[in-house]
Design a protein around this motif. Structure first.
Motif, PDB file in Angstrom:
ATOM      1  N   LEU A 152      52.374-103.743 -12.990  1.00 44.87           N
ATOM      2  CA  LEU A 152      52.098-102.666 -13.823  1.00 44.87           C
ATOM      3  C   LEU A 152      52.061-101.488 -12.714  1.00 44.87           C
ATOM      4  CD1 LEU A 152      49.149-103.870 -16.188  1.00 44.87           C
ATOM      5  CD2 LEU A 152      51.679-102.675 -16.930  1.00 44.87           C
ATOM      6  N   LYS A 198      45.735 -98.184  -2.698  1.00 44.50           N
ATOM      7  CA  LYS A 198      46.460 -96.764  -3.022  1.00 44.50           C
ATOM      8  C   LYS A 198      46.025 -96.413  -4.523  1.00 44.50           C
ATOM      9  CE  LYS A 198      50.656 -95.414  -0.635  1.00 44.50           C
ATOM     10  NZ  LYS A 198      52.186 -95.733  -0.603  1.00 44.50           N
ATOM     11  N   SER A 199      46.238 -97.407  -5.417  1.00 45.28           N
ATOM     12  CA  SER A 199      45.943 -97.258  -6.858  1.00 45.28           C
ATOM     13  C   SER A 199      44.413 -97.160  -7.122  1.00 45.28           C
ATOM     14  CB  SER A 199      46.429 -98.073  -7.807  1.00 45.28           C
ATOM     15  OG  SER A 199      47.938 -98.152  -7.222  1.00 45.28           O
ATOM     16  N   LEU A 200      44.000 -96.235  -8.051  1.00 43.89           N
ATOM     17  CA  LEU A 200      42.787 -95.989  -8.429  1.00 43.89           C
ATOM     18  C   LEU A 200      42.213 -96.751  -9.389  1.00 43.89           C
ATOM     19  CD1 LEU A 200      43.058 -92.193  -8.420  1.00 43.89           C
ATOM     20  CD2 LEU A 200      41.783 -93.488  -6.607  1.00 43.89           C
ATOM     21  N   SER A 257      38.927 -98.457 -11.351  1.00 43.30           N
ATOM     22  CA  SER A 257      37.389 -98.699 -11.083  1.00 43.30           C
ATOM     23  C   SER A 257      37.081 -99.929 -11.870  1.00 43.30           C
ATOM     24  CB  SER A 257      36.680 -97.554 -12.066  1.00 43.30           C
ATOM     25  OG  SER A 257      37.155 -97.728 -13.360  1.00 43.30           O
ATOM     26  N   GLU A 261      37.612 -99.992 -15.481  1.00 45.55           N
ATOM     27  CA  GLU A 261      38.866 -99.916 -16.063  1.00 45.55           C
ATOM     28  C   GLU A 261      39.582-101.371 -15.891  1.00 45.55           C
ATOM     29  OE1 GLU A 261      41.554 -96.016 -15.365  1.00 45.55           O
ATOM     30  OE2 GLU A 261      39.909 -96.739 -13.914  1.00 45.55           O
ATOM     31  N   LYS A 267      49.727 -97.517 -24.091  1.00 42.27           N
ATOM     32  CA  LYS A 267      48.988 -98.152 -22.984  1.00 42.27           C
ATOM     33  C   LYS A 267      48.665 -99.708 -23.205  1.00 42.27           C
ATOM     34  CE  LYS A 267      44.437 -97.845 -20.310  1.00 42.27           C
ATOM     35  NZ  LYS A 267      43.423 -97.111 -20.081  1.00 42.27           N
ATOM     36  N   VAL A 319      51.998-101.685 -22.695  1.00 39.13           N
ATOM     37  CA  VAL A 319      52.599-101.898 -21.499  1.00 39.13           C
ATOM     38  C   VAL A 319      51.738-103.092 -20.726  1.00 39.13           C
ATOM     39  CG1 VAL A 319      53.500 -99.837 -20.967  1.00 39.13           C
ATOM     40  CG2 VAL A 319      51.222-100.145 -20.150  1.00 39.13           C
ATOM     41  N   PRO A 352      30.148-100.889 -19.119  1.00 34.16           N
ATOM     42  CA  PRO A 352      29.920 -99.869 -17.959  1.00 34.16           C
ATOM     43  C   PRO A 352      30.415 -98.628 -18.260  1.00 34.16           C
ATOM     44  CG  PRO A 352      31.390-101.403 -17.160  1.00 34.16           C
ATOM     45  CD  PRO A 352      30.915-102.023 -18.600  1.00 34.16           C
ATOM     46  N   LYS A 357      32.472 -95.303 -18.169  1.00 31.13           N
ATOM     47  CA  LYS A 357      33.724 -95.433 -17.581  1.00 31.13           C
ATOM     48  C   LYS A 357      34.194 -94.151 -17.106  1.00 31.13           C
ATOM     49  CE  LYS A 357      38.119 -96.000 -19.656  1.00 31.13           C
ATOM     50  NZ  LYS A 357      38.695 -96.325 -20.808  1.00 31.13           N
ATOM     51  N   GLU A 369      33.141 -92.692 -13.390  1.00 29.80           N
ATOM     52  CA  GLU A 369      33.417 -93.430 -11.961  1.00 29.80           C
ATOM     53  C   GLU A 369      34.782 -93.564 -12.146  1.00 29.80           C
ATOM     54  OE1 GLU A 369      32.666 -97.279 -11.829  1.00 29.80           O
ATOM     55  OE2 GLU A 369      32.872 -97.846 -14.149  1.00 29.80           O
ATOM     56  N   ALA A 370      35.746 -93.098 -12.938  1.00 30.24           N
ATOM     57  CA  ALA A 370      37.022 -93.751 -13.283  1.00 30.24           C
ATOM     58  C   ALA A 370      37.823 -93.290 -11.986  1.00 30.24           C
ATOM     59  CB  ALA A 370      37.851 -93.038 -14.577  1.00 30.24           C
ATOM     60  N   SER A 371      37.784 -92.298 -11.868  1.00 30.07           N
ATOM     61  CA  SER A 371      38.827 -91.960 -10.647  1.00 30.07           C
ATOM     62  C   SER A 371      38.223 -90.608  -9.804  1.00 30.07           C
ATOM     63  CB  SER A 371      40.264 -91.578 -11.080  1.00 30.07           C
ATOM     64  OG  SER A 371      40.230 -91.405 -12.528  1.00 30.07           O
ATOM     65  N   GLN A 422      52.283 -90.751  -6.523  1.00 30.33           N
ATOM     66  CA  GLN A 422      51.518 -91.240  -5.209  1.00 30.33           C
ATOM     67  C   GLN A 422      51.177 -92.478  -5.226  1.00 30.33           C
ATOM     68  OE1 GLN A 422      48.402 -88.266  -5.089  1.00 30.33           O
ATOM     69  NE2 GLN A 422      49.910 -86.427  -4.946  1.00 30.33           N
ATOM     70  N   LYS A 423      51.460 -93.073  -6.661  1.00 31.58           N
ATOM     71  CA  LYS A 423      50.942 -94.357  -6.820  1.00 31.58           C
ATOM     72  C   LYS A 423      49.323 -94.499  -6.764  1.00 31.58           C
ATOM     73  CE  LYS A 423      54.977 -97.106  -5.260  1.00 31.58           C
ATOM     74  NZ  LYS A 423      55.753 -96.082  -5.753  1.00 31.58           N
ATOM     75  N   LYS A 424      48.879 -93.489  -7.178  1.00 31.95           N
ATOM     76  CA  LYS A 424      47.279 -93.624  -7.255  1.00 31.95           C
ATOM     77  C   LYS A 424      47.069 -93.877  -8.769  1.00 31.95           C
ATOM     78  CE  LYS A 424      45.380 -90.260  -3.802  1.00 31.95           C
ATOM     79  NZ  LYS A 424      45.115 -88.994  -3.161  1.00 31.95           N
ATOM     80  N   PHE A 439      48.776 -95.923 -11.976  1.00 32.12           N
ATOM     81  CA  PHE A 439      49.842 -97.096 -12.241  1.00 32.12           C
ATOM     82  C   PHE A 439      50.162 -96.915 -13.773  1.00 32.12           C
ATOM     83  CE2 PHE A 439      47.654-100.909 -12.830  1.00 32.12           C
ATOM     84  CZ  PHE A 439      46.203-100.332 -12.465  1.00 32.12           C
ATOM     85  N   LEU A 440      50.930 -97.777 -14.217  1.00 33.29           N
ATOM     86  CA  LEU A 440      51.460 -97.530 -15.382  1.00 33.29           C
ATOM     87  C   LEU A 440      50.531 -97.433 -16.476  1.00 33.29           C
ATOM     88  CD1 LEU A 440      54.334 -97.049 -16.876  1.00 33.29           C
ATOM     89  CD2 LEU A 440      54.503 -99.514 -17.123  1.00 33.29           C
ATOM     90  N   PRO A 441      49.515 -98.269 -16.706  1.00 33.24           N
ATOM     91  CA  PRO A 441      48.535 -98.087 -17.873  1.00 33.24           C
ATOM     92  C   PRO A 441      47.884 -96.823 -17.841  1.00 33.24           C
ATOM     93  CG  PRO A 441      48.197-100.312 -16.682  1.00 33.24           C
ATOM     94  CD  PRO A 441      49.149 -99.529 -15.845  1.00 33.24           C
ATOM     95  N   GLN A 442      47.638 -96.335 -16.552  1.00 38.06           N
ATOM     96  CA  GLN A 442      46.947 -94.941 -16.770  1.00 38.06           C
ATOM     97  C   GLN A 442      47.762 -93.871 -17.154  1.00 38.06           C
ATOM     98  OE1 GLN A 442      46.145 -96.020 -12.693  1.00 38.06           O
ATOM     99  NE2 GLN A 442      43.896 -96.226 -12.927  1.00 38.06           N
ATOM    100  N   MET A 489      50.140 -94.280 -19.120  1.00 36.45           N
ATOM    101  CA  MET A 489      50.368 -94.288 -20.631  1.00 36.45           C
ATOM    102  C   MET A 489      49.084 -93.851 -21.176  1.00 36.45           C
ATOM    103  SD  MET A 489      53.456 -95.443 -21.190  1.00 36.45           S
ATOM    104  CE  MET A 489      54.065 -94.196 -19.990  1.00 36.45           C
ATOM    105  N   GLY A 490      47.864 -94.036 -20.751  1.00 32.00           N
ATOM    106  CA  GLY A 490      46.668 -93.752 -21.452  1.00 32.00           C
ATOM    107  C   GLY A 490      46.619 -91.967 -21.419  1.00 32.00           C
ATOM    108  N   GLU A 538      49.324 -90.826 -24.073  1.00 34.07           N
ATOM    109  CA  GLU A 538      48.966 -90.819 -25.429  1.00 34.07           C
ATOM    110  C   GLU A 538      48.095 -89.916 -25.755  1.00 34.07           C
ATOM    111  OE1 GLU A 538      47.683 -94.860 -26.681  1.00 34.07           O
ATOM    112  OE2 GLU A 538      48.636 -95.653 -25.391  1.00 34.07           O
TER     113      GLU A 538
END
Ligand code: B12
Lengths: 218, 827
Positions: free
Chosen positions: A23, A29-31, A33, A36, A117, A120, B587, B589, B592-594, B655-657, B659-662, B664-665, B668
């Motif tokens: 994915l 690098k990737s965030l 939590s 998540e 989401k 994928v 928890p 979300k 704390e998410a990002s 920046q790859k911070k 990735f795909l699910p985020q 897409m989220g 959406e």
């Protein structure tokens, strides 16, 4: 086909790390939590639950009739890469795994509903789980080969990789009798259901030296 | 042939040392590759005899015949048909070599084919194959049977039944587990033990698998559940490659040191598998002697201090209920009575709904599943077998076979690849005589309904008298109290006010007598309003009276929480782990998410940005609503907040911070936001003339080309185009070139995006591009998909993008260059 082994109702396992990487997750690098990650894992598990994992394995002797020609099961495949991956082997195993048609229907439903989401995540988890089934088949083959003092070659090879033509899958579908597992090859050489794979792996006798293997792979 | 009891008595006195590897020893003595070891041994009896004698001399008290692969399938590969003869002769050679004092084990292993539901070999056919091999070995004079190196629990079951059906000899079954502690097919050691010992294995264990250290850990998991002697035959370590050779690294000395540990862990039969030699066995014997570890005191199956364990299994997992265990809910939903959809499904021979119900019930907290196929118009037996097949794959929960028909029950428990619970057995004359021996043959646990031919006994002591009567008969067939769940018999309180008290009392008495206790709850409230509350209260009381299983719909709003609370209050949920897990909620979300969202908290701007970044549709709509109420203009919200937010998402993805699910989220959520604002944006506002959002949005036609069924990549691209304000005409997958051309003629897009997953479908892209050109359609073609490359796309004048974000950027560049729009928001 004699010696054909069919596996059905297989337990699908979720290779979670691989799914994350598929994915696009990059460590450091990737965030991501903890919350998540948990949600993602639950979704990926739900996807894998929907797979109806099946597969087939066939062990065959083969011969090399040239540096890039492999003959097995009455078929002839032109590929230097395949021949190389079979260096030091006298036999090979054909194998295939499929995640079943029900999964594709579910995925189509998600796509139609615009749930991208979720889609994928499902797509990646199922892809990795199907691929991992071939790892398990390889383990299974080795489990038995140990008793014969043999083992598989280090890597398996698939039609569509390197110079091994995708159309070789036509032979694999037939030899592995994949239609009985609901797997077909369409006119464009794409396997349906989509989450399906085929592969070839060599079998080595355990008493061949590294030098011999190097010699043969030249 | 020794009789079963002799061997068991021998094992009660102390551990027995088995032999080591045969295959690797034969190879050392010249067994060539590509031949059948069994047939070779038959031709070289002196070699075989010498190996077996060296095991005897090393101290083996039990030795296996050399018949590992002498089953009809494997011998068939070498064109040998006389399976019985080969087995008989090999057994005789061994007997002659070893004499009468050594226990000779008739060795049976896998056919290599998988047995239904895990493969295409029908169960009965498999059992018949093994019967043939067993008959030969029996004639050859073996003392007991060994079914070994099994990775498929169903093949092990078929082999065990096959062997038992020739005359019930002592049979040891050993399975092979991987490093992850499961068989390749996913069975845990606990599940394997429960399944096999209840099916009549006289000893159960592990062989091959791993080295001794790893195996010891698995044996320790089995020990508390073992009712039969345990066996262990580890390899000489994990195989390793050395100089192109497969070697087992553990020497005799190190191997031998493990032997006493295995005995202490509860093992009664110890030996070696791949890579072990007579020397390994000698060292094991020496260590056992000097450690004084031959005694019987340690054998797991003889331990007296064990609690009564009620145990069931599926093909993969064990369900173990001890006196202090939480209540197990038996999900009752897979039952067509009163369920239209399920009836239709079963009539049509389908099972997708069954799998879904299984999943839903598991997620709602069911620990096992009741399966019932009793309805008119279908073949109950066949349907039940179909349900068992499908659930063996799609669910790990043990099953409760629910049928009134003894034949159906027997078919079902014969096929079921685990230890089933049968619902139910009562004192009904005729049925008891018919069903009880079948249940005993397959070792199923059962629910005992304390009914008499005369009806339902009124009081608890009367009910217990019936229980005792049935139990006495069952005991004669090998049953113990802990194999049985007594049904407290729930009656309707509205018609029999005193009945619930008697039911609770029955549970209590049953538990005191050592049985498990079960109820089907919902009847109690029949005919009353607010049934859920009555059921809930009754459940809590029943739990206090000792209820261990309840047949119920786990999704009930009250039932689940009452169960959780009851477990907690009765000390069946130590430290409240399960309770807290259930009610603590997920928890939090967002915060704390990002840590990326703007400060949020009251400020709609921050809230909108945060909702998009976190992909939260609902809160985005709330925030937008709030902002509108606060007088913000829809266009400002879109252009001033939402578009910058989604651009930020794109950057984070680059920046790859993210990735795909985020991605897409967020995409959406953005789409939802659009849809929400869209009607409001349509009404022009003064001074809006030049606003970009009023210009005709750029149009893209997208399709996955003909022959290609891969849709998801293109859908990702479509969503992102929409996010960035493009109008997308998505033609779907497997779209012929003509249809793409037609759509292009009709919609006159600014861009045509074509997707192809593999090299075999990629040619459809240039073909389609040429077709568009020949029709005079000048829109640029953007190509993409896993195997597509930039060079390839450019080679026929198309453009390329690697992913959705790139695709949008490339499109914006192209449109800007063509002067169709000012550069879009991305620049
Ligand atoms: C996961 C995977 C699998 C999985 C799932 C496959 C599936 N189709 O669902 C499994 C294990 C089952 C599998 C099987 C096979 N695979 Co595969 N697989 C992949 C892999 C690693 C990722 C594909 C994927 O799902 N990506 C995720 C989706 C979301 O991305 P995507 O579709 O590529 O879309 C993105 C971009 O391509 C782009 N995009 C897509 N469409 C469009 C359109 C436009 C206009 C634009 C601008 C951009 C764009 O944007 C999207 C979003 O980022 C790729 C290699 C790779 N890294 O891409 C190989 C790959 C596709 N597979 C390959 C092969 C050979 C196979 C097999 C034939 C192997 C075999 N012999 O069994 C089979 C065939 C399966 C079949 N159904 O026919 C080859 C194809 C090579 C070739 N000659 O064509 C690839 C390219 C690997 C390689 N490098 O060789 N595979």
């Amino acid at each position: 086909m004699k010696g054909l082994r069919v596996l059905t109702s297989l337990r699908a396992e979720l290779p979670f790390k691989e799914t994350l990487i598929r994915l696009g997750y990059v460590k450091q690098k990737s965030l991501l939590s903890a919350g998540e990650e948990e949600a993602l894992r639950a979704e990926a598990e739900a996807a894998v639950d929907c797979l109806d994992l099946k597969g087939a394995i066939l062990r065959l002797p083969f011969s090399l009739s040239g540096p890039a020609t492999v003959e097995a099961g009455g078929c002839r495949w032109q590929s230097r890469d395949l021949a190389r991956s079979l260096a030091g082997c006298r036999e090979l195993c054909l194998m295939a795994a499929t995640g079943g048609a029900g999964f594709s229907e579910q995925l189509d439903r998600l796509l139609a509903a615009g749930e991208m989401k979720k889609a994928v995540i499902w797509n990646a988890a199922a892809s990795e789980a199907v691929d991992a089934a071939l790892d398990r088949f390889t383990l299974l083959i080795n489990r038995e080969l140990v008793k014969e003092g043999k083992r598989t070659a280090p890597h398996r090879f698939s039609p569509g990789f390197g110079d091994l033509d995708l159309w070789v899958q036509k032979d694999l579908v037939r030899l592995l009798n994949l239609e009985t597992l609901g797997v077909r090859l369409n006119d464009s050489c794409i396997l349906t259901p989509e989450k399906s794979v085929t592969a070839i792996i060599g079998i080595r006798s355990g008493i061949m030296s590294n030098e011999e293997i190097r010699e043969e792979s030249k | 042939m020794k009789n079963k009891k002799e061997i068991l008595d021998r094992l009660k006195k102390g551990a027995l040392l088995l032999d080591g590897a045969m295959g690797t020893e034969l190879q050392k003595q010249g067994l060539p590759g590509g031949v059948s070891p069994e047939l070779w041994a038959l031709e070289h009896p002196q070699v075989l005899s010498a190996i077996q004698r060296s095991y005897r001399e090393a101290g083996s008290q039990g030795v296996y015949t050399c018949t590992f692969g002498a089953n009809p399938v494997k011998l068939g590969d070498y064109h040998r048909e006389d399976v019985e003869g080969v087995n008989r002769d090999l057994a005789r050679i061994s007997r002659q070599a070893l004499g009468e004092t050594i226990l000779l084990g008739g060795d049976i292993s896998s056919t290599g084919r998988f047995v239904e539901p895990f493969g295409d070999l029908p169960f009965e056919e498999a059992a018949a194959l093994f019967r043939r091999q067993a008959r030969g070995l029996w004639e050859g004079g073996v003392d007991f049977f060994v079914i070994e190196t099994q990775i498929d629990i169903q093949e092990a079951r078929a082999a065990l039944l096959g062997v038992k059906e020739i005359g019930d000899p002592f049979t040891l079954v050993t399975m092979t587990f991987e490093k992850d502690g499961r068989t390749l097919n996913g069975t845990t050691p606990e599940a394997a033990l429960i399944t096999l010992q209840s099916l009549g294995a006289d000893a159960v264990g592990i062989n091959c698998s791993t080295g001794p250290e790893e195996m010891l850990a698995l044996i320790r998991r089995m020990a508390p559940l073992a009712r039969v002697p345990l066996a262990a035959k580890p390899n000489a370590g994990m195989p390793r490659l050395e100089g192109g050779r497969t070697v087992f690294p553990m020497g005799p000395e190190e191997f031998g040191r493990f032997a006493p540990e295995f005995i202490r862990a509860g093992v009664s039969l110890f030996g070696g598998c791949c890579g072990t030699t007579p020397e390994h066995i000698r060292r094991a014997r020496e260590n056992l002697q000097s450690a004084g570890s031959w005694g019987s005191g340690e054998a797991a199956f003889l331990r007296k201090d064990r609690p009564k364990v009620f145990a069931l299994s599926s093909a993969r997992e064990a369900l173990v209920s001890l006196p202090g265990s939480p209540l197990t809910i038996i999900g009752e939903r897979i039952n067509p009575t009163g369920k239209k959809a399920l009836q239709e499904e079963l009539k049509a021979g389908k099972t997708a709904l069954v799998s879904r119900m299984a999943r839903e019930q598991r997620d709602a907290g069911a620990g096992m599943l009741d399966i019932n196929a009793g309805m008119p118009g279908i073949n109950e037996g066949e349907t039940l077998l179909r349900i068992i097949r499908v659930l063996s794959a799609s669910s790990s929960l043990p099953l409760c076979v629910d049928s009134d028909n003894p034949e159906t029950v027997e078919q079902a428990i014969r096929l079921y690849p685990g230890r089933a619970l049968v619902n139910s057995l009562s004192g009904e004359p005729g049925k008891l005589e018919r069903l009880l021996p079948a249940l005993a043959k397959y070792g199923s646990a059962f629910i005992l309904l304390p009914l008499t031919p005369g009806g339902i006994p009124e009081t608890a002591p009367e009910r217990m008298a019936v229980v005792r009567e049935i139990f006495n008969r069952a005991q004669g067939l090998g049953y113990r109290e802990e194999d049985i769940l007594v049904d407290g018999l729930v009656m309707t309180v509205s018609s029999l006010p005193n009945a619930p008290v008697q039911t609770l009392e029955t549970l209590k008495l049953a538990r005191e007598a050592g049985f498990g206790a079960v109820l089907g709850l919902s009847n109690v409230s029949f005919g009353l309003p607010a049934r859920e509350w009555i059921n809930g209260a009754f459940l809590a009381m029943a739990c206090a009276a000792g209820l261990s299983f309840a047949i119920a719909n786990p999704a009930g709003e009250i039932l689940g929480p009452v169960k959780a609370a009851s477990d907690l209050l009765l000390g069946r949920d130590p430290r409240g782990g399960a309770f807290l897990k259930r009610f603590a909620g997920l928890p939090a979300k967002a915060p704390e998410a990002s840590g990326l969202g703007a400060s949020g908290g009251g400020d709609p701007e921050g809230g909108i940005t945060e909702a998009i970044l976190n992909g939260e549709k609902e809160s985005l709509l709330q925030e937008l609503g709030r902002a509108l109420e606060g007088g913000r203009k829809p266009r400002d919200l879109l252009e001033g907040i939402m578009i910058p937010a989604i651009l930020r998402v794109g950057d984070l993805f680059d920046q790859k911070k993210f990735f795909l699910p985020q991605l897409m989220g967020s995409a959406e959520a953005m789409q939802e936001g659009f849809a929400f604002l869209e009607p409001l944006l349509k009404s022009p506002e003064p001074g809006d003339g030049e606003s970009p959002s009023l210009r005709r949005p750029p149009k893209v036609v997208l399709a996955t080309v003909e022959g290609d069924i891969h849709d998801i990549g293109k859908n990702i691209v479509a969503l992102l185009f929409r996010n960035y304000g493009f109008q997308v005409i998505d033609l779907g997958k497997d779209v012929p070139g003509e249809r793409i051309a037609e759509a292009a003629l009709k919609h006159r897009p600014d861009l045509v995006g074509l997707s192809a997953l593999m090299t075999t479908t990629m040619p459809r892209i240039p073909e389609t591009a040429a077709r568009l050109k020949s029709l005079g359609l000048g829109a640029p073609v953007l190509a993409g998909g896993a195997a597509v490359t930039r060079e390839w796309a450019e080679s026929f004048g198309a453009y390329y993008a690697a992913d959705g974000i790139q695709a949008v950027r490339r499109a914006q560049e192209l449109l800007a260059a063509a002067g169709k729009t000012e550069e879009g928001p991305a620049s």
